[in-house]
Motif scaffolding. Sequence first.
Motif, PDB file in Angstrom:
ATOM      1  N   LEU A 302       0.859  -1.177   0.000  1.00  0.00           N
ATOM      2  CA  LEU A 302       0.000   0.000   0.000  1.00  0.00           C
ATOM      3  C   LEU A 302       0.894   1.224   0.000  1.00  0.00           C
ATOM      4  O   LEU A 302       1.657   1.448   0.951  1.00  0.00           O
ATOM      5  CB  LEU A 302      -0.915   0.023   1.230  1.00  0.00           C
ATOM      6  N   SER A 303       0.823   2.028  -1.063  1.00  0.00           N
ATOM      7  CA  SER A 303       1.724   3.167  -1.159  1.00  0.00           C
ATOM      8  C   SER A 303       1.021   4.364  -1.795  1.00  0.00           C
ATOM      9  O   SER A 303       0.183   4.222  -2.688  1.00  0.00           O
ATOM     10  CB  SER A 303       2.968   2.806  -1.981  1.00  0.00           C
ATOM     11  N   ASN A 304       1.370   5.534  -1.271  1.00  0.00           N
ATOM     12  CA  ASN A 304       0.924   6.809  -1.845  1.00  0.00           C
ATOM     13  C   ASN A 304      -0.596   6.939  -1.902  1.00  0.00           C
ATOM     14  O   ASN A 304      -1.154   7.535  -2.826  1.00  0.00           O
ATOM     15  CB  ASN A 304       1.533   7.010  -3.233  1.00  0.00           C
ATOM     16  N   ASN A 305      -1.271   6.376  -0.899  1.00  0.00           N
ATOM     17  CA  ASN A 305      -2.718   6.516  -0.792  1.00  0.00           C
ATOM     18  C   ASN A 305      -3.067   7.588   0.233  1.00  0.00           C
ATOM     19  O   ASN A 305      -2.304   7.860   1.155  1.00  0.00           O
ATOM     20  CB  ASN A 305      -3.345   5.190  -0.344  1.00  0.00           C
ATOM     21  N   ILE A 306      -4.243   8.180   0.069  1.00  0.00           N
ATOM     22  CA  ILE A 306      -4.846   9.009   1.111  1.00  0.00           C
ATOM     23  C   ILE A 306      -5.931   8.170   1.761  1.00  0.00           C
ATOM     24  O   ILE A 306      -6.868   7.720   1.095  1.00  0.00           O
ATOM     25  CB  ILE A 306      -5.433  10.301   0.532  1.00  0.00           C
ATOM     26  N   ILE A 307      -5.802   7.922   3.064  1.00  0.00           N
ATOM     27  CA  ILE A 307      -6.754   7.115   3.820  1.00  0.00           C
ATOM     28  C   ILE A 307      -7.290   8.014   4.919  1.00  0.00           C
ATOM     29  O   ILE A 307      -6.607   8.293   5.903  1.00  0.00           O
ATOM     30  CB  ILE A 307      -6.073   5.852   4.390  1.00  0.00           C
TER      31      ILE A 307
END
Length: 470
Positions: A302-307
């Motif tokens: 999981l990379s460079n996500n906005i959660i």
Amino acid sequence: MSVNSLSIMPNKIYLYLIICCFQYLSAQTDVSGTINTSTWSVSNSPYIVTGNILVNSGETLTIEPGVTVQFDSGYSIQVDGTISARGSSSNSITFTSNNSSPSAGDWGRIFFSEVADDAVFSSGAYQSGCILEYCNITYGGGTESSGAVHSDRSHIYLKDCSITDSGNTGIYVYKASLTLESVNVTNSGSTGISLSCYQGGTTTLVANNCTVSNNNGSGLYYGSDSGQGSAIITNSSAINNTGTGFSLNDLYGGVTLSNSLISGNGTGIFLDANSTTNIQKNIIVNNSSNGVNCGYSGPYNLSNNIISGNARGINIWYSGTFSFTNNTIYNNGTSSTDISVLATSSNYSPQITITQNLIQENISDATSGKSIEFNSASWTVAMNQNSFINNTSKYLIYNQIDAGDANIDATDNYWGTTSSSSIDDMLYDWYDDGSVTIVDYASYTSSPNISAPISPPANVGKEGVSGGTQ
């Protein structure tokens, strides 16, 4: 011009109007039964399906742009050969109910049987086989445990299509691959798109610029079990579905989900994969349960996500290998939440790397809540170069890993303070309970890590647009 000529003119006009009306009414074409190679033309539209239709094996039904196909109650089209329904951006094809007051499930389905001609591609470009392009499909799905569009072991291609108000699933695929480009599935009575490919050999889902929204179940569900299922989902949206936005299960062939919006669902993303799974550059916001729920083998990247804005950011429910890098995990949880950022219920020696993330302003119960919890499994944990800023909880990290296992490597993080006693208060570990391991933060930084995202997103929201995300 004479007076007699003037008196005759209205009669000619009336006659002309009567002829035009007759021609319009006579254009309606009733269809049913077996069809060999033929074309449904706009000049003979609308086509009224008065009984079930079968497109024979080896035969092709071509439907011209602008044609409307209206189904009497309960009837379907079965394709054993080829259907080529190719509308255009200015002149789409419509499949709909013949009811004067239509409702979901009025008619059956467009059914592609095992012997239907598969869609064929060369270098990613469509060449031949079954295709629905610029089609609007409404009020179908009246067949039990089926979809408005249903494929049984036949690879179909949908492009620039809209499927709305199905009485059941919007698209249902059994043991087959599916290719979707700019497809919207909304207001289905069940799951928007469902692929059931258990023990189905090698199957592939490719979906680009698609939207699943307001479905009474998951937006998209793909289950493969022991089959070599794989999924590539890009530039797509799962919005306001009552179940999970994207649910990807038992896929042994690899998963990519990128550049997509997952918002307003129950769970945002559910992952149960036995293969490399890449979740990258997505916006995962405002889901009423976990933003991401993952487990079982992997590895998961999981990379460079906005959660953000979820009841919980991430939940790991089973063992595997996990890597969380360069994500912004912001404002998840509420004041009554037990665990706001990351919860684990895994076993069998899972491994996790949490690196260069911004973890900010997440909220859990200030008297007993945790931001991150590791359960008693034999975890191998590396948490480095993250920035923890203004999170509300009793403990930032609550460690239950059994003593004797490896300590948690939590070095080189920014904790929002340079006071070691304040950092100690944020951590629950061996110093609080001799039966668990130590959270080792021996070295830490005095300012946020510039490799992590610098600031949380402002005014994160969602907007569904035709065919994709904005």
